[in-house]
Design an enzyme around this catalytic site. Structure first.
Site, short mmCIF file in Angstrom:
data_model
loop_
_atom_site.label_atom_id
_atom_site.label_comp_id
_atom_site.label_asym_id
_atom_site.label_seq_id
_atom_site.Cartn_x
_atom_site.Cartn_y
_atom_site.Cartn_z
N SER A 260 0.72 -1.48 0.27
CA SER A 260 0.20 -0.23 0.44
C SER A 260 0.89 1.29 0.53
CB SER A 260 -1.21 -0.35 1.72
OG SER A 260 0.27 0.03 2.52
N LYS A 261 0.00 2.10 -0.18
CA LYS A 261 0.98 3.21 -0.22
C LYS A 261 1.57 3.40 1.03
CE LYS A 261 0.36 8.38 0.01
NZ LYS A 261 0.36 8.42 1.69
N ARG A 262 1.07 3.43 2.04
CA ARG A 262 1.39 3.57 3.75
C ARG A 262 2.98 3.09 3.11
NH1 ARG A 262 -2.79 1.38 6.40
NH2 ARG A 262 -4.10 1.53 5.05
N ASP A 265 5.23 4.80 2.86
CA ASP A 265 5.51 6.26 3.54
C ASP A 265 6.78 5.51 5.02
OD1 ASP A 265 3.87 7.36 1.43
OD2 ASP A 265 2.42 7.59 2.97
N TYR A 272 3.52 5.43 -5.51
CA TYR A 272 2.53 5.86 -7.01
C TYR A 272 4.18 6.22 -8.12
CZ TYR A 272 -0.98 7.44 -3.81
OH TYR A 272 -2.28 7.49 -3.51
#
Ligand code: GLU
Length: 502
Positions: A260-262, A265, A272
């Site tokens: 996931s994007k998380r 991070d 992305y």
């Protein structure tokens, strides 16, 4: 006759484009190009609550950057438009009506409050086989009441009526035989109260209208497949159903669940394709592009997430991918994302590109640091010297700054402790020998001879020389650096450094 290959990438414009989305687009594209087919970009924007301003343009720009160019899209319409579902709104209701008339769907009048109350009453409530009889819908209410509600324009949704005790089976071109028990699938909404279709109805209606031959999409859509298959059948289009190709998930680096994007991070890498600025919060999420990935490398690494050509080859250009791509070689198992490996791909692509190909990227990387470079010939020379040391295009800036700017600081800790007057004398003498026409090999030869004459081993002098030219302990061969800088600059740096080291 074989059905003509027509495939679609159908993103919802809800935010940044996850690398898994780009991979789906890529596999669609490769398959289309391989089979002289058509690759379509369709924007699935029927969920107005999730619509994000600018997301469509952003998706188009990401695909452009990757060289995944749609044959038909909202901005390049073919014969099957419009290519935004919101603009096709009027076309869907007839199918909902047909399904109701044939007993495959029904109207549900439950208000949001009533649904909330049910959710509180029944843990893990889903609207379906076990619960629909206790709800307010056209299956439970008397016919005249239903008619009155409809005549009064009472807000309602249309739901599919999932059949009882059936097994929906199909062949997925990656997974083989797949089957679902209909008792476990809820009565999904097909048409919302605002008249917009949901994803389920729109996807089926549009895949048919656009004559889609193969549906390539992420494995997360597999549970939706039985609903889509039933809709194809119920609408009487079963024979035209596309072939299903559910792509393996892209997993977190440790393999535990979907990336996931998380995770990006948290672990410090992009997820992305390009920078994404959330228009509501203004928050910036970094993308592969801006971090310094070449589009060729990004495409290459995505292709290898779940596919290989059956050999050990890892580096593929788009042309080669098109030639070699086949569904048979897509794996069922999820593919772990490894950022170190992603950088390796980029490094390989940088290494194997020639300086001319990298020129614009590198100039751009400098511009982002506020530095404009104009001498292309010199920059190409520099690129050739340092490209082997760069994993990211952005590495070119720190790796090559000293070619444009004399060192402002020196790594004195690396030279000072062993610096002597005799070494200073050696460099004074060597400065006289540095002339413009000399090659790197000649400069090295002179360096060695002079070192011997001054009773030094060349190894003792090499590091100070590097620090004189570069400022630090890095960079390509020091004599190559001297040649690129030119005699005047090299001599100037030697003198400045002697003053700083003494
Ligand atoms: N709109 C869906 C998405 O956002 C498309 C899924 C499909 O390809 O059917 O991914």
């Amino acid at each position: 006759m074989e059905k003509k290959v027509r495939v679609r990438f159908a993103p919802s414009p809800t935010g940044g484009l996850h690398l898994g989305g780009v991979r789906t687009a890529l596999f669609n594209y490769l398959f289309a190009k391989k089979h002289n087919g058509t690759f379509i970009l369709r924007i699935e924007d029927t969920d107005q609550t999730r619509f994000v301003e600018g997301a469509e343009e952003y998706i188009a720009s990401c695909l452009d950057w990757c060289g995944i160019i749609a044959d038909e899209s909202p901005v390049h319409e073919g014969d099957f438009g419009p290519y935004r579902q919101s603009e096709r709104k009027a076309s869907y209701k007839q199918y909902a009506d047909q399904l109701i008339a044939d007993g495959y769907a029904y109207c549900a009048f439950d208000t949001p409050e009533e649904l909330d109350a049910k959710r509180k009453e029944i843990p893990n409530f889903t609207y379906g086989l076990l619960t629909r009889d206790g709800m307010r819908n056209s299956l439970t209410l008397p016919e005249d009441e239903v008619n009155a509600l409809l005549a009064g324009n009472t807000p309602h949704v249309v739901r599919i009526k999932m059949p009882e005790n059936e097994t929906v089976s199909f062949t997925d071109l990656i997974r083989g035989h797949v089957s679902f028990d209909t008792n476990l699938v809820d009565d999904k909404v097909l048409l919302k109260a605002d008249g917009m279709p949901t994803y389920h109805l729109a996807v089926v209606a549009d895949d048919r209208a656009m004559e889609i031959s193969h549906v390539f999409r992420g494995e997360e859509w597999l549970p939706s497949a039985p609903i889509h298959i039933l809709l194809w059948r119920y609408l009487g289009w079963g024979d035209e159903m596309p072939q299903w190709v559910h792509l393996p998930l892209i997993l977190k680096p440790d393999g535990n669940g979907k990336l996931s994007k998380r995770d990006g991070d948290r672990l410090g890498f992009p997820v992305y394709a390009q920078n994404w600025v959330d228009p509501k919060t203004g928050d910036l999420t970094k993308g592969f592009r801006e971090l310094g990935f070449m589009p060729e490398a990004f495409v290459n690494l995505l292709a290898m997430l779940g596919w290989n050509d059956g050999t050990d080859q890892e580096i593929f250009s788009m042309t080669e991918l098109i030639e070699k791509f086949s569904i048979e070689r897509i794996s069922k198992a999820g593919a772990k994302f490894d950022f170190e490996k992603a950088k390796w791909y980029n490094h390989e692509w940088i290494k194997h590109s020639n300086a001319r190909e990298l020129l614009d990227f590198v100039k751009q990387a400098f511009v982002e640091q506020g530095i404009t470079l104009n001498d292309d010939v010199y920059l190409e020379k520099v690129i050739d010297l340092i490209k082997d040391r760069c994993n990211l295009l952005s590495d070119f800036v720190p790796q090559s700054q000293y070619f444009f700017l004399a060192p402002g600081e020196y790594d004195l800790d690396a030279v000072k402790p062993k610096w002597t007057k005799e070494k200073a004398t050696f460099f004074e003498a060597y400065a006289l020998e540095v002339v413009d026409e000399a090659t790197g090999a000649e400069l090295e030869e002179k360096f060695k001879l002079l070192a011997a004459a001054h009773n030094f081993k060349p190894g003792e002098l090499m590091l100070p020389f590097r620090i004189m030219l570069v400022g630090g302990k890095f960079g390509p061969g020091v004599f190559d650096i001297a040649v690129a800088l030119g005699a005047d600059e090299t001599v100037k740096r030697i003198h400045n450094a002697i003053a700083a080291f003494n």
